[in-house]
Motif scaffolding. Structure first.
Motif, short mmCIF file in Angstrom:
data_model
loop_
_atom_site.label_atom_id
_atom_site.label_comp_id
_atom_site.label_asym_id
_atom_site.label_seq_id
_atom_site.Cartn_x
_atom_site.Cartn_y
_atom_site.Cartn_z
N THR A 164 47.46 65.86 78.71
CA THR A 164 48.01 67.21 78.57
C THR A 164 48.03 67.62 77.11
OG1 THR A 164 49.43 66.62 80.41
CG2 THR A 164 49.90 68.68 79.31
N VAL A 165 48.56 66.74 76.26
CA VAL A 165 48.60 67.05 74.83
C VAL A 165 47.19 67.21 74.29
CG1 VAL A 165 49.23 66.16 72.56
CG2 VAL A 165 50.82 65.91 74.48
N LEU A 222 42.66 67.50 67.33
CA LEU A 222 42.87 68.38 66.17
C LEU A 222 41.55 68.92 65.65
CD1 LEU A 222 45.61 66.34 64.29
CD2 LEU A 222 45.90 68.48 65.53
N ARG A 266 44.27 88.61 71.56
CA ARG A 266 44.26 89.76 72.46
C ARG A 266 42.86 90.15 72.91
NH1 ARG A 266 48.75 92.96 71.75
NH2 ARG A 266 50.63 91.68 71.90
N GLY A 300 45.57 70.40 75.64
CA GLY A 300 46.25 71.59 75.12
C GLY A 300 45.87 71.86 73.68
N VAL A 301 45.94 70.83 72.84
CA VAL A 301 45.59 71.02 71.42
C VAL A 301 44.11 71.36 71.29
CG1 VAL A 301 45.53 69.91 69.17
CG2 VAL A 301 47.46 69.51 70.70
N TRP A 354 39.92 78.33 68.13
CA TRP A 354 40.03 78.83 66.75
C TRP A 354 38.72 78.63 66.02
CZ3 TRP A 354 45.43 76.24 65.62
CH2 TRP A 354 46.44 77.08 66.14
N SER A 403 45.21 91.97 63.15
CA SER A 403 44.98 90.77 62.33
C SER A 403 43.97 89.87 63.04
CB SER A 403 46.29 90.02 62.15
OG SER A 403 46.75 89.58 63.41
N LEU A 462 43.41 75.04 71.67
CA LEU A 462 43.74 75.81 70.47
C LEU A 462 42.69 75.63 69.39
CD1 LEU A 462 47.59 75.36 70.03
CD2 LEU A 462 46.34 77.32 70.92
N TRP A 484 44.59 87.01 64.07
CA TRP A 484 45.34 86.42 65.18
C TRP A 484 45.23 87.30 66.42
CZ3 TRP A 484 47.86 82.03 66.42
CH2 TRP A 484 48.69 82.08 67.53
N THR A 485 45.45 88.61 66.24
CA THR A 485 45.36 89.53 67.37
C THR A 485 43.93 89.54 67.92
OG1 THR A 485 46.97 90.85 66.19
CG2 THR A 485 45.98 91.84 68.15
#
Lengths: 424, 313
Positions: free
Chosen positions: B110-111, B178, B217, B114-115, B122, B210, B118, B212-213
């Motif tokens: 799971t960890v 990571l 989004r 999940g990581v 990114w 930004s 991300l 991030w958005t």
């Protein structure tokens, strides 16, 4: 926006923190690490041993780690030694000991054994001690010993009108027996029952080489090359290979791939199977037929090969004295007895191997004495730094010759050429 | 070929596309067979055949896991000649600490997954925003990294983790997440983010969004199928990872289920029904994850077909 960003970051941080140890090194003395490799039953036996030891030695904690398969175990050991974080104690077969002793990664146990009040050299079979001796120093303390024998299906022997193999049967007797027991039962020109099953490897062929007066390497003191091409060695290897290529009493490569010899023996469709003591617990579950063990057929001189694992102490261990206390405990009569209960090994202690504890007449095989009688004729592979690599090369070539894919002479030539680099 | 006939078939029989219920029904194989359309039948027949090839080992494994222990191995596929041994499934939890190991695996996977979601997204997002020249170099680098054999990094990683004091922690097992676990996952995100039109981003930047958005989004919602695919792949990567726990963990209590399975594999062949029972238990969570995501994907019923069509066209 910012708040949501912060939330995400928080989640990541928590996830990472969750798997970071808060206190990597506990305050109490670091426990002794002990690596083994075996199945869950083996692990249970070693856990019992460790528990007994910790009851008797309250100041030492032993952490047992079972790394299931032999190959993974050696990979893990190599990584641990490379990073200089080896286990304090580990079990190792002498055939894989070479790389470790050559790099002085093992603390020889000579000194401790001399000073020990509970153990003496004379408690152990000298053949097992010799296997773990390097440059005159005993490196590890052998826990068990075994040697290959012929497991045979007595029902198939009786059905073919054959008596049990005699203790002094010859190679010729063996071939005749195997040929009689290799049968096409339904007349479809395909063999349904094989006379013999064996893994085509050097460790299985070596006893026959030595029985024939042959040698595997040229100079025991300072070996420079394999001597598989010497007449006596080549003759023995040719006899071994001919069991499959000439007499067809062993399943060929296709038949072996379809169903291996071990499975055929368990199913009662293979009469004789060459294996060490380790097959015994599995064969004890057989209910469909009666089986027993016979010695290897005799050549010009008696010889067989030792299988043995020993407790080794890492030279880089910070707890060598407690490690020795554990090794000492494990090799007392009580300690070895605990491990011998599985029936998988022959104890390396004289007072245990040649005793009712091992020769229990009520447990199969009835003729367990075969293992004890073979001890005087035990020989070992030399303790060389690259022996595992040499064995790997010879195994690969020998298997090809055994299954008729290349002639034996070519296999021998290839093995000698490919192994040359490992003798440098 | 099948694809072309399928397309023709769709044109010949117009399907109601307005009702979501009808769409759902249409995604159900049997209702999709329409009279006079043999190619549909052929298509589903072929799909079922392929599914069978992959299902048969699973079925055989389940049957073999229910055979009683102690019998010689069967020569062929057999249907319970000696009775059904449900007790195997209780026994494996006694032979090895399976429940504990399943918990450990669940935590690590799971960890890790999940990581990975991300970091891989990114990295993929950043790559997609770079100038084309840099993008090409990075794709080349990512492909190159995929070619590095896994066993070449065992020892360097071990020594590195040992120096950092991370041996025997789950950080060592999940550290790769990571970096997106595998460059393949980064590439998967890169490829799907690249499809998002530049105009969309330009108008977003103009509106003061930004980075991030832009990621959260705009890109991520448009790449939902990729997220699901990466999730399944990353989860099963950590779930079935065997070498890393073996090398990096020192405490038996921290072992994951893959190591437990290897222990069962060392047993005699007569006890292998236990091994197969453990395999069934180990595969179950990944299967459930996969089936769960399939159900979720049915909100977009033509997804799989659309992907296939794109691949064929």
């Amino acid at each position: 926006m910012l708040r949501r960003c912060g939330l995400w970051l928080l989640i990541v941080v928590v996830m990472l923190a969750g798997c970071t140890p808060l206190a990597p090194y506990p305050a109490r003395p670091a426990p002794l690490t002990f690596f083994i490799s075996g199945d869950p039953a083996d692990e249970a036996a070693y856990r019992a041993l460790v528990a007994d030891f910790m009851v008797a030695n309250a100041d030492v904690t032993v952490e047992l780690l079972n790394i299931p398969s032999g190959g993974d175990f050696r990979r893990r050991l190599a990584a641990d030694f490379a990073a200089n974080t080896p286990p304090d104690v580990f079990l190792l077969n002498y055939r894989h000991l070479g790389p470790f002793v050559a790099r002085a990664a093992i603390a020889p146990i000579d000194g401790w054994l001399e000073r020990s009040s509970t153990l003496a050299r004379s408690d152990f079979y000298p053949q097992a001690l010799d296997a773990f001796t390097w440059q005159g120093k005993l490196q590890c303390l052998p826990q068990n010993m075994s040697s290959p024998v012929i497991y045979f299906n007595r029902d198939l022997f009786a059905a073919a009108g054959l008596p049990d193999p005699a203790a002094d049967w010859t190679w010729a007797d063996f071939v005749t027996t195997a040929r009689t027991l290799t049968r096409d039962l339904n007349g479809d020109a395909e063999i349904d029952q094989y006379g013999f099953g064996v893994t085509p490897s050097l460790v299985r062929a070596a006893p026959f080489v030595w029985m024939n007066g042959g040698e595997l390497i040229d100079e025991p003191a300072a070996p420079t090359r394999l001597t598989l091409d010497s007449p006596a060695t080549q003759e023995a290897l040719a006899w071994f290979v001919a069991l499959q290529t000439g007499h067809h009493v062993v399943p060929d490569s296709v038949a072996e791939a379809a169903e291996n010899s071990l499975s055929r023996f368990l199913n009662g469709r293979l009469a004789m199977y060459m294996e060490s003591r380790r097959a015994t617990p599995e064969f004890r579950q057989i209910e469909a037929f009666d089986w027993d063990v016979a010695p290897l057929p005799v050549g010009r001189q008696p010889a067989t090969i030792l299988h043995s694992d020993a407790y080794c102490i890492a030279a880089a261990s910070h707890h060598q004295d407690s490690a020795w206390r554990f090794v000492e405990f494990a090799n007392t009569r009580a300690g070895q007895r605990l491990l011998a209960q599985s029936g998988r090994t022959v104890p390396s202690r004289l007072d245990l191997a040649d005793s009712p504890a091992f020769l229990d007449p009520s447990a199969r095989p009835a003729n367990s004495r075969v293992f004890i009688d073979a001890i005087p004729a035990l020989r070992t592979f030399l303790l060389l730094p690259n022996w595992s690599d040499i064995e790997g090369v010879v195994d690969a070539e020998l298997a090809q010759a055994f299954y008729g894919q290349i002639p034996l002479e070519v296999a021998i030539r290839n093995a000698e050429a490919r192994s040359a680099e490992f003798f440098r | 070929m099948t694809m072309i006939s399928k397309k023709l078939c769709e044109q010949a029989v117009p399907t109601p596309r307005h009702s979501s219920l009808a769409r759902r029904l249409r995604s159900f194989p049997l209702t999709a067979i329409r009279p006079g359309c043999a190619s549909t039948l052929l298509w589903h027949g072929a799909a079922l055949f392929v599914a069978m090839i992959f299902l048969l080992p699973l079925v055989w494994m389940t049957i073999a896991s229910l055979q009683p222990v102690g019998l010689p191995p069967a020569r062929a596929l057999t249907w319970f000649p000696a009775g059904v041994a449900w007790s195997n499934y209780a026994e494996i939890f006694r032979v090895i600490p399976l429940a504990h190991q399943l918990g450990n695996s669940l935590l690590v996977s799971t960890v890790g997954a999940g990581v990975t979601l991300l970091t891989a997204s990114w990295a993929g997002f950043a790559m997609a925003q770079m100038p084309p020249r840099v993008q090409r170099w990075l794709v080349g680098l990512a492909l190159l990294l995929l070619l590095v054999p896994a066993n070449a990094v065992w020892l360097p990683r071990y020594v590195l983790f040992a120096r950092l004091g991370l041996i025997d922690t789950y950080v060592a097992l999940t550290a790769a997440s990571l970096m997106g676990t595998k460059s393949l996952f980064v590439l998967m995100y890169y490829w799907s983010f690249r499809r998002v039109s530049v105009e969309l981003f330009e108008s977003a930047w103009l509106d003061g969004a930004s980075a991030w958005t832009g990621w959260r989004r705009l890109s991520l919602p448009l790449a939902a199928p990729t997220t699901l695919a990466v999730l399944v792949l990353a989860f099963s990567h950590y779930w079935s990872d065997f070498v890393d726990p073996l090398l990096f963990l020192k405490t038996a209590a921290r072992f994951t289920v893959a190591v437990g399975l290897r222990a069962l594999q060392q047993m005699d062949v007569t006890r292998w029904p236990l091994l197969l029972a453990a395999v069934v238990v180990m595969i179950a969570p990944v299967m459930l994850l996969y089936i769960g995501l399939q159900v979720w994907l049915r909100d977009e019923p033509d997804f799989a077909r659309r992907v296939l069509r794109r691949a064929f066209d």
